[in-house]
Enzyme design. Structure first.
Site, PDB file in Angstrom:
ATOM      1  N   ASP A 185      -2.762  -1.831   9.524  1.00 50.29           N
ATOM      2  CA  ASP A 185      -3.395  -1.828   7.846  1.00 50.29           C
ATOM      3  C   ASP A 185      -3.489  -3.275   7.482  1.00 50.29           C
ATOM      4  O   ASP A 185      -3.560  -3.632   6.403  1.00 50.29           O
ATOM      5  CB  ASP A 185      -1.674  -1.456   7.780  1.00 50.29           C
ATOM      6  CG  ASP A 185      -0.909  -0.524   7.972  1.00 50.29           C
ATOM      7  OD1 ASP A 185      -1.409   0.474   8.055  1.00 50.29           O
ATOM      8  OD2 ASP A 185       0.150  -0.502   7.853  1.00 50.29           O
ATOM      9  N   LYS A 228       0.909  -1.173   0.109  1.00 57.21           N
ATOM     10  CA  LYS A 228       0.129  -0.332   0.005  1.00 57.21           C
ATOM     11  C   LYS A 228       0.974   1.492  -0.353  1.00 57.21           C
ATOM     12  O   LYS A 228       2.073   1.060   0.763  1.00 57.21           O
ATOM     13  CB  LYS A 228      -0.885   0.207   1.282  1.00 57.21           C
ATOM     14  CG  LYS A 228      -0.301  -0.086   2.205  1.00 57.21           C
ATOM     15  CD  LYS A 228       0.187   1.120   2.870  1.00 57.21           C
ATOM     16  CE  LYS A 228       0.624   1.106   4.445  1.00 57.21           C
ATOM     17  NZ  LYS A 228       1.515   2.201   4.704  1.00 57.21           N
TER      18      LYS A 228
END
Ligand code: C5P
Length: 312
Positions: free
Chosen positions: A151, A24
């Site tokens: 995350d 990401k």
């Protein structure tokens, strides 16, 4: 089934399962107050990008973690490995006994701010659930992901999302078009905790400026305007990471001189992300940046892409 009989379906070893999972980039990362639990409240916009780790799980007598690829030597192999913890959570839910072999093939830089460890944990969740035929309600895997780390839920989901809390509370974001990135990888990782602590020190010294807010990034994504996105990219952790790793300034300057649309530190760094015009422009920027010797290596990628998925 008659007593003493063996159901061949139950006695058969489950087949290995492979899952691919993306890295990401935080298009926007606003850091709020330090909370009582030692974490900071965040407002962040995640985009999943096409740098993919691959995790294969298979049955084994005990827990075995094999790691190959980018930065493999720096990945812990023991029970503390986040993917191993993910496998244990699913094993418990499935009532599976014995161990599991996890093979992690890394492309996402380790301790690079691109959530590589979280990605591997998300992949292990999906792979183990598939291997043991665990039919979970959709929210259940997400809850396990949030339990593992801030995350991990986003790595499960992928695409583009607004994250709040520690980043684990996700809301969908409308995003049009594809975005082409060049990532500059540094020679060694940065500790997330150390970067947040440095930000606290900087804020105690200088009055904290109010963060710009995610609206600029969200509007750019809605209209698919990559030039506007480039201008709106923002990460509150950037000054802290650059203080801890001053050579990052050279990376940033080198990228900007190449005429990129925008630049932003990935998470707590030290990887820098440069937004380019299209795939061809990304090739140009990657080659030029690699030639300047300001970073260890470069990677091209596009986003958004889907989250952890079984490879068929
Ligand atoms: O998420 P992770 O456990 O890898 O974070 C490591 C450290 O980074 C935390 O212990 C905390 O000090 C800091 N952190 C934070 N706020 C966040 C995420 C991480 O202060 N939202």
């Amino acid at each position: 089934m008659p007593s003493g009989g063996v159901n061949p379906q139950l006695s058969a070893q489950p087949a290995p399962v492979t899952v691919r999972v993306p890295a990401k980039v935080n298009l926007y990362l606003g850091v709020g107050e330090l909370r009582r639990d030692g974490y900071h409240d965040l407002t962040t916009v995640f985009q999943a990008v096409s740098i993919l780790d691959q995790v294969t799980v298979g049955p084994a007598g005990r827990l075995v973690v094999d790691v190959t690829g980018e930065g493999a030597a720096d990945v812990p192999r023991g029970r503390d490995n986040l993917a191993a913890r993910a496998a244990r959570l699913v094993a418990k839910a499935a009532g599976a006994r014995g161990g599991v072999r996890l093979r992690i093939d890394k492309a996402i830089p380790v301790a690079g701010g691109m959530a590589g460890g979280s990605a591997d944990a998300a992949a292990a969740l999906v792979a183990c659930a598939e291997m043991w035929g665990l039919d979970l309600e959709p929210g259940r895997l997400m809850a396990m992901a949030a339990q593992l780390g801030s995350d991990v839920p986003f790595a499960l989901q992928g695409r583009t999302a607004l994250g709040r809390g520690r980043g684990e509370v996700l809301a969908p974001v409308l995003s049009r078009g594809a975005y082409h990135w060049v990532f500059a990888l540094d020679r060694e990782g940065l500790s997330t905790g150390a970067v947040y602590a440095e930000l606290d020190r900087l804020r105690a010294r200088d009055a904290a400026r109010l963060p710009a807010g995610a609206d600029g990034v969200l509007a750019a994504l809605r209209s698919g305007d990559s030039a506007a996105l480039g201008r709106a990219l923002h990460n509150d952790l950037q000054p802290a990471a650059v203080r801890l790793r001053p050579r990052l300034r050279r990376v940033l300057d080198a990228g900007r001189e190449l005429g990129v649309l925008g630049a932003v530190l990935c998470g707590s760094g030290p990887t820098y992300a440069f937004l380019t015009r299209d795939a061809g422009d990304a090739t140009r920027v990657a080659a030029a940046l690699a030639g300047q010797g300001v970073c260890r290596t470069v990677r091209r990628a596009h986003g958004p892409v889907v989250g952890a998925r079984v490879v068929t």
